[in-house]
Write an enzyme that holds these catalytic residues in place. Structure first.
Site: not given
Length: 292
Positions: A27, A98-100, A163, A252
Site C-alpha cells: 500500500d 496473504y502469506w506475510r 488502511n 493508494d
C-alpha cells in the site's frame, strides 16, 4: 522536498485463470510510486526491511527502477518478503490471499539496542498507513509514535492513511486505539469511508463530521462518490471511471496523486481532482501499478 514512505513491499501474484503475473506492490509503496511519478522533482525514499533472497532482490530493483531511494531498505540475511495473491470478480472487485506472518518488514526499525528512527529525521514529510503500524510490534509502534510527535514539533509533516486489515491486528480495540492516536499525530489525513466505517462502526455522515471537527488537511475517499475535502467538507462533481477492471491500489494511487499536487501547492480542489483522475486510470488496469 524529501519524503519517506514506510511500510511493507511484497511480491504480488495477480491471478488470471490458472496463471499468475508476478509483480511488486504494497500500500505505501504504491503511493510512493505514484507520488514520485506525479512529482518527479521530489526525493522519495522507501523504508522497509526485506531479505537477501532473489525475490527480495526483485523488490529492491523494482523500487529503484521507479526512481525511489532504497538506501534505507534493510537487507536481513534471515528474512524473506511477504507475498499475496489477487483475484478479481467480474465487476473488478478484488480479494486477497496473504502469506506475510513472518515477513522481514515486521522488524523494520528493530536493532539490538531497540527501535532506531535516526534516518527519518532528515525528511520533510513522512507517509505511512494503518498497515505500516499493524505489522510493527507494540513496542516499536509506540516508539514510532513518540518519534512522530517530536518530528512534527521540529517542523516535519506526517501523512497517514488508516488502511485497515483486521487480520494484522491483535484485536479491533487495539486497532482503533492505534488509529485514533495516529490521527492525532497527522497533518495530512487520507482516510476512506470503508476503512473508517469498519474500524469505528460509524456512518459515512458521522465519519465526515469527525474529520471536519478535527480540522485536518486531506481527503476523505468515498469510492465512486468521489473524494471529499476534509477541512471544509466540500464535495465536487468529478467523473466516474467508465471501465473498472481491478480496484487494487485505487486508494493508494489517489493518495499519491493528491499528495503530489497538494505538496506542490495546488488548491485542495485541484489536488482532489489530481488524485481522483489518477485513481480512475488505475482501476482500468489489472494490478496495482500502471505500466510506465
Amino acid at each position: 522536498m524529501k519524503i519517506a514512505a514506510i511500510g511493507e513491499a511484497m511480491i504480488e501474484l495477480s491471478m488470471a485463470g490458472n496463471t499468475a503475473g508476478v509483480g511488486v506492490a504494497g500500500d505505501t509503496l504504491n503511493t510512493a510510486i505514484y507520488l514520485k511519478r506525479s512529482a518527479p522533482t521530489f526525493e522519495v525514499d522507501y523504508i522497509t526491511r526485506v531479505g537477501t533472497d532473489p525475490f527480495s532482490d526483485r523488490i529492491v530493483d523494482f523500487i529503484a527502477s521507479e526512481g525511489i531511494g532504497t538506501q534505507y531498505i534493510h537487507r536481513d540475511p534471515h528474512g524473506t518478503p511477504g507475498l499475496y495473491a489477487i483475484t478479481t470478480d467480474d465487476a473488478g472487485e478484488r480479494s486477497f490471499t496473504y502469506w506475510r506472518d513472518s515477513a522481514a518488514a515486521r522488524l523494520t526499525f528493530v536493532t539490538d539496542k531497540g527501535p532506531d528512527f535516526v534516518a527519518l529525521a532528515q525528511y520533510d514529510v513522512i507517509y505511512l498507513s494503518g498497515i505500516t503500524m499493524a505489522i510493527l510490534s507494540p513496542s516499536t509502534r509506540t516508539a514510532l509514535m513518540r518519534f512522530l510527535q517530536a518530528f512534527r514539533k521540529s517542523g516535519g509533516r506526517v501523512c497517514y492513511d488508516s488502511n485497515y486489515r483486521p487480520r494484522l491486528w491483535l484485536d479491533p480495540d487495539t486497532a482503533q486505539m492505534a488509529n485514533d492516536a495516529m490521527w492525532a499525530l497527522t497533518d495530512i489525513a487520507l482516510p476512506s469511508i470503508d476503512d473508517e466505517g469498519e474500524i469505528t462502526g460509524e456512518s459515512p455522515k458521522d465519519i465526515a463530521r469527525r474529520f471536519l471537527d478535527m480540522g485536518r488537511t486531506g481527503a476523505l475517499k468515498r469510492g465512486a462518490l468521489g473524494p471529499q475535502c476534509l477541512k471544509t467538507g466540500a464535495t465536487y462533481d468529478f467523473p466516474t471511471a467508465e471501465t473498472v477492471v481491478d480496484t487494487t491500489a485505487a486508494g493508494d494511487s489517489f493518495n499519491g496523486g493528491y499528495l503530489a499536487a497538494s505538496l506542490l501547492g495546488a488548491s485542495q480542489a485541484n489536488a482532489l481532482r489530481a488524485g481522483h483522475d489518477l485513481a480512475m486510470q488505475v482501476v482500468g488496469h489489472k494490478g496495482a501499478i500502471l505500466p510506465k
